[in-house]
Design a protein around this motif. Structure first.
Motif, PDB file in Angstrom:
ATOM      1  N   ASP A  45      41.912 -41.408  19.690  1.00 38.71           N
ATOM      2  CA  ASP A  45      43.247 -42.032  19.932  1.00 38.71           C
ATOM      3  C   ASP A  45      44.358 -41.586  18.901  1.00 38.71           C
ATOM      4  O   ASP A  45      45.616 -41.628  19.336  1.00 38.71           O
ATOM      5  N   ALA A  46      43.986 -41.074  17.736  1.00 37.37           N
ATOM      6  CA  ALA A  46      44.919 -40.530  16.929  1.00 37.37           C
ATOM      7  C   ALA A  46      45.337 -38.824  17.218  1.00 37.37           C
ATOM      8  O   ALA A  46      45.980 -38.343  16.780  1.00 37.37           O
ATOM      9  N   GLY A  47      44.592 -38.301  18.178  1.00 42.24           N
ATOM     10  CA  GLY A  47      45.141 -36.840  18.682  1.00 42.24           C
ATOM     11  C   GLY A  47      43.847 -35.913  18.387  1.00 42.24           C
ATOM     12  O   GLY A  47      44.182 -34.708  18.786  1.00 42.24           O
ATOM     13  N   ALA A  48      42.566 -36.374  18.159  1.00 42.23           N
ATOM     14  CA  ALA A  48      41.558 -35.295  17.939  1.00 42.23           C
ATOM     15  C   ALA A  48      40.939 -34.610  19.322  1.00 42.23           C
ATOM     16  O   ALA A  48      40.973 -35.495  20.353  1.00 42.23           O
ATOM     17  N   ALA A  49      40.626 -33.613  19.325  1.00 45.89           N
ATOM     18  CA  ALA A  49      39.962 -33.079  20.655  1.00 45.89           C
ATOM     19  C   ALA A  49      38.352 -32.841  20.370  1.00 45.89           C
ATOM     20  O   ALA A  49      37.582 -32.552  21.233  1.00 45.89           O
ATOM     21  N   MET A  50      38.058 -32.685  19.041  1.00 41.65           N
ATOM     22  CA  MET A  50      36.602 -32.400  18.822  1.00 41.65           C
ATOM     23  C   MET A  50      36.248 -33.042  17.491  1.00 41.65           C
ATOM     24  O   MET A  50      37.035 -33.680  16.776  1.00 41.65           O
ATOM     25  N   LEU A  51      34.812 -33.681  17.658  1.00 40.39           N
ATOM     26  CA  LEU A  51      34.165 -34.228  16.582  1.00 40.39           C
ATOM     27  C   LEU A  51      33.081 -33.361  16.010  1.00 40.39           C
ATOM     28  O   LEU A  51      32.296 -33.007  16.743  1.00 40.39           O
ATOM     29  N   HIS A  52      32.944 -32.991  14.993  1.00 45.03           N
ATOM     30  CA  HIS A  52      32.218 -32.300  13.900  1.00 45.03           C
ATOM     31  C   HIS A  52      31.174 -33.061  13.340  1.00 45.03           C
ATOM     32  O   HIS A  52      31.644 -33.811  12.554  1.00 45.03           O
TER      33      HIS A  52
END
Length: 284
Positions: A45-52
């Motif tokens: 929701d905050a703007g991330a495209a990827m989770l590491h």
């Protein structure tokens, strides 16, 4: 609301926990599958495209065990579906050897994975196994992100590319500004040696997405510098828990949101996961 659809896009990855930190470092550090799932939703929701993604054993220690990874992967996917690229770590943390790191990836077959050249190819004796692994990932369309800790690592990457040990497409690199050390602080100028070596690679680096992560309160300044120079960014509690003013961020989403807002103020837009996947596999 600002229409960002026509703006140049920058991928924001979030590294929410890392292998070393605990709740003694921050009470909002996500560790359990449910906590990671909630963090993924907030960061999306905050703007991330990827989770590491890092996961832990029951005793809180870093783990690459498939049995520890699966519950977290499933929880994150239930929370955000495919709206985030899910990148697993293969980081050794002094615990795992290359065969164990490779075995984890072969068993789980993730969408994406980070691999440190220093760990997977510590010397010439490991090149054959590493090259076989890298080529297997290319065939399986698993996206590796090669972790580079210095301009010397960039030159090593270029050498492996020239010799065909790293396939030419379907991957990216991450420049790590700084080190895991007490009081570590990175600066935007730390990026310059990486880029000098990178641009010296000529056609070998054309079309290969590069990102950076940084330590300390200047993480945002480093990220914006990278974005303006054509790169992508990774933020999050793994490397930094501080806002640009030196205060502690409430959670990972606050770091992502701060970068997304600053990007938009510079005429750049947060990239979606769909666009990031296309960046890695334009033929998809």
């Amino acid at each position: 609301m600002t229409d960002t659809s026509a703006l140049p896009a920058v991928a924001i990855a979030v590294a929410p926990n890392g292998a070393r930190k605990t709740r003694a470092d921050h009470p909002a550090l996500p560790v359990t599958p449910d906590e990671l799932a909630a963090c993924a939703r907030d960061c999306l929701d905050a703007g991330a495209a990827m989770l590491h993604l890092h996961v832990r054993r029951a005793d809180g220690r870093h783990s690459l065990a498939a049995a520890d990874y699966r519950p977290a992967i499933e929880a994150v996917r239930r929370s955000v579906g495919d709206a985030l690229v899910l990148q697993l770590t293969s980081e050794a943390v002094g615990i795992y050897a290359p065969p164990e790191q490779i075995a984890m990836v072969r068993e789980l077959r993730p969408e994406a994975v980070s691999v440190a050249l220093r760990e997977l190819v510590p010397d010439a004796g490991h090149e054959t196994d590493a090259a076989d692994f890298f080529c297997w990932m290319a065939r399986e369309r698993i996206v590796p992100q090669y972790i580079l800790y210095s301009d010397g690592d960039v030159l090593r990457y270029l050498d492996l590319r020239r010799r065909g040990l790293i396939p030419p497409a379907g991957h990216g690199v991450l420049f790590v500004l700084g080190r895991y050390s007490q009081g570590q602080r990175s600066a935007p100028s730390d990026l310059l040696p990486f880029l000098a070596a990178w641009h010296g690679g000529g056609e070998l680096t054309a079309g290969v997405p590069w990102s950076m992560c940084a330590f300390g309160a200047r993480e945002a300044g480093c990220a914006l510098t990278a974005a303006l120079l054509g790169g992508h960014v990774r933020v999050g509690f793994e490397n930094n828990m501080l806002l640009p003013d030196g205060s502690t961020a409430t959670d990972n989403a606050a770091l992502v949101r701060g970068i997304a807002e600053r990007l938009q103020s510079l005429g750049l837009a947060p990239m979606t996961a769909e666009a990031l996947r296309t960046l890695y596999h334009p033929d998809a």
